[in-house]
Motif scaffolding. Structure first.
Motif, mmCIF file in Angstrom:
data_model
loop_
_atom_site.group_PDB
_atom_site.id
_atom_site.type_symbol
_atom_site.label_atom_id
_atom_site.label_comp_id
_atom_site.label_asym_id
_atom_site.label_seq_id
_atom_site.Cartn_x
_atom_site.Cartn_y
_atom_site.Cartn_z
ATOM 1 N N GLY A 1 -48.258 14.493 13.181
ATOM 2 C CA GLY A 1 -47.333 14.316 12.071
ATOM 3 C C GLY A 1 -47.129 15.580 11.254
ATOM 4 N N SER A 2 -46.537 15.419 10.075
ATOM 5 C CA SER A 2 -46.249 16.548 9.202
ATOM 6 C C SER A 2 -47.445 16.824 8.298
ATOM 7 C CB SER A 2 -45.021 16.247 8.343
ATOM 8 O OG SER A 2 -44.761 17.284 7.451
ATOM 9 N N ALA A 3 -47.807 18.115 8.155
ATOM 10 C CA ALA A 3 -48.935 18.508 7.299
ATOM 11 C C ALA A 3 -48.398 19.081 5.997
ATOM 12 C CB ALA A 3 -49.817 19.529 8.025
ATOM 13 N N LEU B 1 -46.884 9.595 6.076
ATOM 14 C CA LEU B 1 -47.501 8.318 6.439
ATOM 15 C C LEU B 1 -48.731 7.995 5.604
ATOM 16 C CD1 LEU B 1 -47.323 8.483 10.346
ATOM 17 C CD2 LEU B 1 -45.747 7.340 8.773
ATOM 18 N N GLY B 2 -49.391 9.020 5.097
ATOM 19 C CA GLY B 2 -50.624 8.817 4.365
ATOM 20 C C GLY B 2 -51.539 10.022 4.515
ATOM 21 N N VAL B 3 -52.842 9.771 4.519
ATOM 22 C CA VAL B 3 -53.835 10.831 4.631
ATOM 23 C C VAL B 3 -54.574 10.692 5.957
ATOM 24 C CG1 VAL B 3 -55.888 11.897 3.624
ATOM 25 C CG2 VAL B 3 -54.140 10.900 2.125
ATOM 26 N N GLY C 1 -46.240 5.890 -0.113
ATOM 27 C CA GLY C 1 -45.243 6.928 -0.326
ATOM 28 C C GLY C 1 -45.742 8.242 0.227
ATOM 29 N N GLU C 2 -44.936 9.284 0.130
ATOM 30 C CA GLU C 2 -45.331 10.594 0.626
ATOM 31 C C GLU C 2 -46.427 11.192 -0.246
ATOM 32 O OE1 GLU C 2 -43.333 14.857 1.986
ATOM 33 O OE2 GLU C 2 -42.100 13.271 1.116
ATOM 34 N N VAL C 3 -47.433 11.791 0.392
ATOM 35 C CA VAL C 3 -48.571 12.341 -0.326
ATOM 36 C C VAL C 3 -48.212 13.693 -0.929
ATOM 37 C CG1 VAL C 3 -50.955 13.156 -0.136
ATOM 38 C CG2 VAL C 3 -50.212 11.135 1.152
ATOM 39 N N GLN D 1 -45.568 19.254 12.666
ATOM 40 C CA GLN D 1 -46.218 18.617 13.808
ATOM 41 C C GLN D 1 -47.395 19.387 14.393
ATOM 42 O OE1 GLN D 1 -43.460 17.198 16.786
ATOM 43 N NE2 GLN D 1 -42.027 16.452 15.274
ATOM 44 N N LEU D 2 -47.959 20.354 13.682
ATOM 45 C CA LEU D 2 -49.185 20.978 14.168
ATOM 46 C C LEU D 2 -49.945 21.626 13.021
ATOM 47 C CD1 LEU D 2 -49.290 24.386 14.501
ATOM 48 C CD2 LEU D 2 -47.539 23.883 16.167
#
Length: 288
Positions: A45-47, A65-67, A88-90, A283-284
């Motif tokens: 996912g997105s970091a 998505l979360g943590v 929601g977005e972190v 994504q990485l």
């Protein structure tokens, strides 16, 4: 069969970590920071925001998505990391300073708020009444908690004394957090233009120091555990390592070309022992 063997060997090579630093150094310092070597990359996912747990055993990565909770000692395994889902977005994530076993995530939803999780199990804890005000993010460092108020300035709460230090004369970018520089009474943030790093001593209340070097917006900041190094991530496809004491630019790390991955750097994080640096991308995750 030969092709299958070659592909297997290539895959194994990709999973083999490279040497972290030359000269057998185990801690990233002002002397060896220019020798950072890409050690690994992890895709999930997105970091957007990253941090280590207080004991250094886990890496926490916040996104849409979360943590995600990674085992810091087993990044090469294919085991699915634990997900702590949020509503929601972190926007910020930290382990609670008192016991190190609780994860607090600042979340952007219809109303800004916070969610709390157990670090070991990932289970959601009872709702925590955390006053974020108009802060776009919250970060913690030792006894201090910082709040980014954007054009309204910055606040620092000393949890030991209850004292709040505020500077309403500065404009902050809402794209990057305010970070505490260890062993000092200084904090750092990104300017409202998004391209420069600002360092301010909230006790001395002097004129902030401004560091210029990025050509794109700054997305994240992290500091080494000894307070000597500050790293800024940017959409200019790089992260920069700064000497906190002098404000000198020590090294610019341009990201390698990858046709399938954006070169923008969205997040950076130092390990507690100062030996490893993470950079988060679309994504990485790259491990340095």
């Amino acid at each position: 069969m030969r092709l299958s063997l070659i592909l297997t060997l290539l895959f194994a090579m990709l999973l083999t970590p490279q040497v972290l630093l030359a000269q057998d150094d185990t801690v990233i310092t002002t002397d060896n920071v220019t020798e950072l070597t890409l050690q690994n990359r992890v895709m999930r996912g997105s970091a957007d925001v990253m941090t280590w747990s207080a004991d250094g055993a886990h890496i926490l990565v916040g996104g849409t998505l979360g943590v995600w909770r990674y085992d810091a000692t087993a990044l090469d395994t294919v085991t699915e990391p634990l997900l702590m889902p949020t509503n929601g977005e972190v926007a910020g994530v930290a382990t609670y300073e008192v016991d190190g076993a609780t994860v607090v995530a600042a979340v952007h939803d219809e109303v800004d708020g916070a969610q709390v999780f157990d670090l070991a199990t990932g289970e959601a804890a009872p709702a925590l009444a955390l006053e974020l005000g108009d802060a776009d993010d919250m970060t913690s460092g030792g006894q201090y908690v910082t709040f980014n108020h954007g054009f309204s300035g910055v606040s620092v709460l000393d949890t030991a004394t209850g004292t709040i230090y505020t500077n309403e004369e500065v404009d902050l970018s809402r794209e990057a957090p305010v970070v505490v520089i260890p062993e000092t009474t200084q904090v750092a943030w990104a300017s409202s233009s998004g391209n420069n790093v600002i360092i301010w001593d909230f006790v001395a209340s002097g004129e902030p120091m401004e560091l210029a070097g990025h050509s794109g917006g700054i997305t994240d900041l992290t500091v080494s555990s000894d307070g000597a190094l500050l790293v800024s991530a940017s959409t200019d496809d790089s992260f920069i390592v700064w000497n906190v004491a002098t404000g000198d630019l020590l090294q610019t790390f341009d990201q390698p070309d990858d046709p399938s991955i954006s070169r923008d750097v969205y997040a950076v994080a130092f390990s507690p022992d100062g030996s490893t640096l993470l950079s988060g991308h679309n994504q990485l995750i790259r491990v340095w």
